[in-house]
Scaffold this active site. Sequence first.
Site, short mmCIF file in Angstrom:
data_model
loop_
_atom_site.label_atom_id
_atom_site.label_comp_id
_atom_site.label_asym_id
_atom_site.label_seq_id
_atom_site.Cartn_x
_atom_site.Cartn_y
_atom_site.Cartn_z
N SER A 145 8.91 30.19 -10.19
CA SER A 145 7.71 30.57 -9.43
C SER A 145 6.78 31.31 -10.38
O SER A 145 7.19 31.77 -11.45
CB SER A 145 8.10 31.49 -8.26
OG SER A 145 8.62 32.71 -8.74
N THR A 146 5.53 31.44 -9.99
CA THR A 146 4.56 32.14 -10.84
C THR A 146 5.01 33.57 -11.10
O THR A 146 4.89 34.10 -12.20
CB THR A 146 3.17 32.15 -10.14
OG1 THR A 146 2.82 30.82 -9.81
CG2 THR A 146 2.11 32.74 -11.06
#
Length: 480
Positions: free
Chosen positions: A17-18
Amino acid sequence: MTDTKENIKTAVYLRVSTEDQAKEGFSIAAQKEKLTKYVEVNDWELYDYFIDDGISGKNIKDRPELTRLIDLVKKKKFNNVLVYKLDRLTRSVKDLINLIELFETFDCSFSSVTEKLDTSNAVGRMFIKIIGIFAEFERENLAERVSFGYEEKTRQGNYTNTNGVYGYDYIVGKGNLVINEKEAEIVKKTYEDYLNGKAMISIAKDYNLRKVPTKRGGDWSQSTIQSILTNETYLGKVRYGVNKKIKNKAFIVESNHEPIIDEYTFKKVQNMIKKRKHFNVKKFPSENAYFGFVLKCSHCGARFHAKQQRQNGKLYVTYYCNNKQTARCKCRGISHIKVLTAFEDYIKGIKISCDIEFNNDHKKDRKLNKLNKELSTIEHKRKRIQKLFIDEEINTNDYKDLIQDIQTQKEFITNSINSLNEDQKSVVDYKTIKHLLCDIKLNWEHLDTSQRNAFIHQFIDSIVLDVNNGNPIIKELNFC
């Protein structure tokens, strides 16, 4: 699941994920490089990469690549799944447990580089067992929470069975029951017919013949009629645990849905059921109806039951498919004499290898236990019938008929028990048994009724029967 490194076809799953990449530098490229080298070092075959980029690990539903991986696991396209770290697969313990159980079901190993987990070896499998303990704990906790939730909702007067109940429509989302007018008329007629003396099984047969649909498109039976006649939901109430093994928690409370049956009619039916149930004596075939336990209908798979009657001092035995009496099967009844003739014709060509071996001890024990339980049940019924007679609930003629039925059952079961016990006490001559089976036809002709009865129960598991134009056709004969 293989324990060797050869032929391990590996699917590599990557996710970031970011937030992960910003905090810990878990880039897809970095994971891919490490995982590819891990596959090479272990001499595994790389099947494909499954990459969910920029997606959270909170759930598994919104990850297209993980969904694709699961679908291919079920198709057994590979036999190992590799991740860099467990939380790459999921951050949920519950989802992790479910995924690993899924992999195990479809013979697929699971490996993690960081945690040094590999379920293709003993240590990894030990981890699976630990995971299983937590899984069982989680399931039990979930079951308790769900059960508690249903119990509390029911106490508040809400209907919690989303499958609905005949006579009502369940409004999804609102949890309300609304009367279904067509079904409600059938419910009322069911109560009316029963109070007018019609048996449950006759009511079911009538509905099947008239093609009255059930709630879920099945057939009517005695049990479906009984469920309607004993359900307090039709009084505008809801119940919890009444038909389950939680009698200590069972309760019935008022609800907000409209009743179909009034309290007086319902109580009257319950009293009638209580009185009638003592007359529902299970019929056991006599020694002369020795096919009664083994005949199965070729049309619907149900067992046959034996009906016996005397005319001019002669006993006549007829076999009927159990589903015939509720019009769920069109198979006709057939006489014992015709079944016997068909059986004798069928076994003429049967030859059984004389090399067969026998180990009937466990089977005898199971039969004896079953017969002793049935004998105990019959004795309880006899005592109840006596009490009914003493309390003047039944008249003398009914009492005599019921006791006679009980006595017939008791004699049949007692004879069966004695026969099995004699077999256990005597020295088993396997050569004689093999000879008996190796030439059934020859030996069958020399058996009397009692011996034929014992033979059928000892060696035959089922006879699949069809009845065509009044003639029995044996489709299949299965030995124990």
